[in-house]
Motif scaffolding. Sequence first.
Motif, PDB file in Angstrom:
ATOM      1  N   GLN A   1       0.838  -1.196   0.000  1.00 54.93           N
ATOM      2  CA  GLN A   1       0.000   0.000   0.000  1.00 54.93           C
ATOM      3  C   GLN A   1       0.874   1.247   0.000  1.00 54.93           C
ATOM      4  O   GLN A   1       1.978   1.253   0.538  1.00 54.93           O
ATOM      5  CB  GLN A   1      -0.928   0.038   1.225  1.00 54.93           C
ATOM      6  N   GLN A   2       0.343   2.296  -0.606  1.00 57.56           N
ATOM      7  CA  GLN A   2       0.960   3.615  -0.481  1.00 57.56           C
ATOM      8  C   GLN A   2       0.168   4.387   0.564  1.00 57.56           C
ATOM      9  O   GLN A   2      -1.054   4.525   0.462  1.00 57.56           O
ATOM     10  CB  GLN A   2       0.948   4.372  -1.799  1.00 57.56           C
ATOM     11  N   ARG A   3       0.871   4.881   1.572  1.00 53.60           N
ATOM     12  CA  ARG A   3       0.211   5.609   2.642  1.00 53.60           C
ATOM     13  C   ARG A   3      -0.381   6.918   2.128  1.00 53.60           C
ATOM     14  O   ARG A   3       0.179   7.568   1.232  1.00 53.60           O
ATOM     15  CB  ARG A   3       1.208   5.890   3.767  1.00 53.60           C
ATOM     16  N   ALA A   4      -1.516   7.307   2.702  1.00 57.01           N
ATOM     17  CA  ALA A   4      -2.151   8.566   2.311  1.00 57.01           C
ATOM     18  C   ALA A   4      -1.178   9.727   2.499  1.00 57.01           C
ATOM     19  O   ALA A   4      -0.326   9.714   3.392  1.00 57.01           O
ATOM     20  CB  ALA A   4      -3.415   8.787   3.145  1.00 57.01           C
ATOM     21  N   PHE A   5      -1.318  10.743   1.664  1.00 55.55           N
ATOM     22  CA  PHE A   5      -0.392  11.873   1.706  1.00 55.55           C
ATOM     23  C   PHE A   5      -0.662  12.813   2.876  1.00 55.55           C
ATOM     24  O   PHE A   5       0.144  13.720   3.134  1.00 55.55           O
ATOM     25  CB  PHE A   5      -0.444  12.625   0.383  1.00 55.55           C
ATOM     26  N   ASP A   6      -1.766  12.605   3.593  1.00 54.13           N
ATOM     27  CA  ASP A   6      -2.033  13.428   4.779  1.00 54.13           C
ATOM     28  C   ASP A   6      -1.752  12.671   6.083  1.00 54.13           C
ATOM     29  O   ASP A   6      -2.109  13.139   7.172  1.00 54.13           O
ATOM     30  CB  ASP A   6      -3.481  13.947   4.779  1.00 54.13           C
ATOM     31  N   LYS A   7      -1.106  11.516   5.989  1.00 53.21           N
ATOM     32  CA  LYS A   7      -0.726  10.795   7.212  1.00 53.21           C
ATOM     33  C   LYS A   7       0.298  11.627   7.986  1.00 53.21           C
ATOM     34  O   LYS A   7       1.182  12.250   7.394  1.00 53.21           O
ATOM     35  CB  LYS A   7      -0.109   9.436   6.862  1.00 53.21           C
ATOM     36  N   PRO A   8       0.224  11.621   9.324  1.00 50.70           N
ATOM     37  CA  PRO A   8       1.185  12.411  10.101  1.00 50.70           C
ATOM     38  C   PRO A   8       2.610  11.874  10.057  1.00 50.70           C
ATOM     39  O   PRO A   8       3.559  12.621  10.276  1.00 50.70           O
ATOM     40  CB  PRO A   8       0.613  12.370  11.522  1.00 50.70           C
ATOM     41  N   THR A   9       2.767  10.575   9.790  1.00 51.22           N
ATOM     42  CA  THR A   9       4.106   9.990   9.677  1.00 51.22           C
ATOM     43  C   THR A   9       4.260   9.292   8.336  1.00 51.22           C
ATOM     44  O   THR A   9       3.358   8.590   7.878  1.00 51.22           O
ATOM     45  CB  THR A   9       4.379   8.976  10.809  1.00 51.22           C
ATOM     46  N   HIS A  10       5.388   9.503   7.696  1.00 51.99           N
ATOM     47  CA  HIS A  10       5.735   8.868   6.416  1.00 51.99           C
ATOM     48  C   HIS A  10       4.641   8.985   5.359  1.00 51.99           C
ATOM     49  O   HIS A  10       4.277   7.985   4.709  1.00 51.99           O
ATOM     50  CB  HIS A  10       6.071   7.390   6.634  1.00 51.99           C
ATOM     51  N   PRO A  11       4.095  10.183   5.146  1.00 52.17           N
ATOM     52  CA  PRO A  11       3.051  10.313   4.113  1.00 52.17           C
ATOM     53  C   PRO A  11       3.592   9.935   2.736  1.00 52.17           C
ATOM     54  O   PRO A  11       4.710  10.294   2.362  1.00 52.17           O
ATOM     55  CB  PRO A  11       2.690  11.807   4.180  1.00 52.17           C
ATOM     56  N   GLY A  12       2.786   9.193   1.987  1.00 54.64           N
ATOM     57  CA  GLY A  12       3.140   8.819   0.633  1.00 54.64           C
ATOM     58  C   GLY A  12       4.145   7.697   0.502  1.00 54.64           C
ATOM     59  O   GLY A  12       4.414   7.227  -0.616  1.00 54.64           O
ATOM     60  N   LYS A  13       4.699   7.234   1.610  1.00 50.99           N
ATOM     61  CA  LYS A  13       5.655   6.125   1.547  1.00 50.99           C
ATOM     62  C   LYS A  13       4.914   4.803   1.300  1.00 50.99           C
ATOM     63  O   LYS A  13       3.712   4.662   1.573  1.00 50.99           O
ATOM     64  CB  LYS A  13       6.425   6.031   2.864  1.00 50.99           C
ATOM     65  N   TRP A  14       5.665   3.813   0.819  1.00 54.19           N
ATOM     66  CA  TRP A  14       5.089   2.487   0.623  1.00 54.19           C
ATOM     67  C   TRP A  14       5.167   1.690   1.915  1.00 54.19           C
ATOM     68  O   TRP A  14       6.056   1.904   2.746  1.00 54.19           O
ATOM     69  CB  TRP A  14       5.803   1.764  -0.514  1.00 54.19           C
ATOM     70  N   ASP A  15       4.208   0.789   2.062  1.00 58.61           N
ATOM     71  CA  ASP A  15       4.051   0.043   3.315  1.00 58.61           C
ATOM     72  C   ASP A  15       3.633  -1.384   2.976  1.00 58.61           C
ATOM     73  O   ASP A  15       3.313  -1.697   1.826  1.00 58.61           O
ATOM     74  CB  ASP A  15       2.988   0.726   4.183  1.00 58.61           C
ATOM     75  N   THR A  16       3.619  -2.233   3.995  1.00 55.17           N
ATOM     76  CA  THR A  16       3.083  -3.582   3.813  1.00 55.17           C
ATOM     77  C   THR A  16       1.582  -3.503   3.549  1.00 55.17           C
ATOM     78  O   THR A  16       0.991  -2.420   3.594  1.00 55.17           O
ATOM     79  CB  THR A  16       3.340  -4.434   5.067  1.00 55.17           C
ATOM     80  N   LEU A  17       0.962  -4.631   3.279  1.00 56.60           N
ATOM     81  CA  LEU A  17      -0.484  -4.641   3.037  1.00 56.60           C
ATOM     82  C   LEU A  17      -1.223  -3.951   4.170  1.00 56.60           C
ATOM     83  O   LEU A  17      -2.170  -3.188   3.959  1.00 56.60           O
ATOM     84  CB  LEU A  17      -0.975  -6.089   2.897  1.00 56.60           C
ATOM     85  N   MET A  18      -0.778  -4.169   5.395  1.00 56.97           N
ATOM     86  CA  MET A  18      -1.386  -3.528   6.562  1.00 56.97           C
ATOM     87  C   MET A  18      -0.337  -3.311   7.628  1.00 56.97           C
ATOM     88  O   MET A  18       0.500  -4.173   7.876  1.00 56.97           O
ATOM     89  CB  MET A  18      -2.522  -4.409   7.113  1.00 56.97           C
ATOM     90  N   GLY A  19      -0.386  -2.148   8.250  1.00 60.62           N
ATOM     91  CA  GLY A  19       0.439  -1.873   9.420  1.00 60.62           C
ATOM     92  C   GLY A  19      -0.320  -0.967  10.358  1.00 60.62           C
ATOM     93  O   GLY A  19      -0.842   0.070   9.934  1.00 60.62           O
ATOM     94  N   GLY A  20      -0.434  -1.350  11.616  1.00 60.50           N
ATOM     95  CA  GLY A  20      -1.198  -0.527  12.552  1.00 60.50           C
ATOM     96  C   GLY A  20      -0.801  -0.772  13.986  1.00 60.50           C
ATOM     97  O   GLY A  20      -0.106  -1.739  14.312  1.00 60.50           O
ATOM     98  N   MET A  21      -1.268   0.104  14.850  1.00 59.92           N
ATOM     99  CA  MET A  21      -0.950   0.046  16.268  1.00 59.92           C
ATOM    100  C   MET A  21      -1.865  -0.941  16.987  1.00 59.92           C
ATOM    101  O   MET A  21      -3.032  -1.117  16.629  1.00 59.92           O
ATOM    102  CB  MET A  21      -1.097   1.435  16.886  1.00 59.92           C
ATOM    103  N   VAL A  22      -1.338  -1.574  18.019  1.00 63.68           N
ATOM    104  CA  VAL A  22      -2.137  -2.402  18.912  1.00 63.68           C
ATOM    105  C   VAL A  22      -2.665  -1.483  20.009  1.00 63.68           C
ATOM    106  O   VAL A  22      -1.893  -0.953  20.799  1.00 63.68           O
ATOM    107  CB  VAL A  22      -1.298  -3.542  19.523  1.00 63.68           C
TER     108      VAL A  22
END
Length: 273
Positions: A145-166
């Motif tokens: 996935q490409q992270r949304a450009f308004d994300k507070p961290t690493h906007p627009g960077k590529w990521d795994t299919l899913m990454g999130g906080m517990v």
Amino acid sequence: MSGQPVPGWVPAARRQAQQPPAAPRLPFVVAGHAVGSVAEGVLDEIALTPGYSLPWLLSKKEHHGAAAWHLDAPAGDVTAALAALAQALRQAGRCGAWRDEQLAVCNAAGERIGTVERGAVRPLGLATQAVHLVGSAPDGRVWVQQRAFDKPTHPGKWDTLMGGMVSAADTLDTALERETWEEAGLRTSALHSVAHGGHVDFARPSSDGEGVGYMVERIDWFHATVPEGLVPENQDGEVERFELLPTAEVHARLARGEFTPEAALVLAGFYGW
């Protein structure tokens, strides 16, 4: 697992994941438990400035023979005390992005002593836990996935299919299920061969709170096969787009530094590097 030599970027990325604080930090002690660390000067602003009145005592005193910041709250009031401190950090401009999401605060034994707003964890140097999912197609290509450009961290960077906080309300399994749905619109029950792959540890400076944060995080990562015909579809507005990439293209983007630091090391583990 890859049979290729370890790419040159991998050792450098692992070194970047383990860095000392950029400036001196003092231990942060809550209800007698050392749970984090704070950059010098940050809590002085709150403890000594009129208007940041806290219902619990915030003071600098010794802990095991060294200076430390103490938030002295009864055991049953830890969450409320941390909530008041998080609000004070927010008012002082020393907080990360406010999420209205509670994360667990644990002592050295891993026992939960309370919860705190997610935006306060980096300024307070509190340990967090995250989860990632590497999703492969049956033919071996990998969903990213490409992270949304308004994300507070690493906007627009590529990521795994899913990454999130517990979150504080999650177990590792429920976080995996919830985040996979929110980010990719997929139910883990519809995926094949879901398995825990390993974990990655980070301890490094963070830009939160105008550069006074420190990230301490364990990322548990999983891998699964996304069956033919299932296509990820973001549900929470935090993903710009998904792509299904052949291995060579994933490797090329990793080498160019196009993935987040977290995703890069998760994928390094996935590829056996």
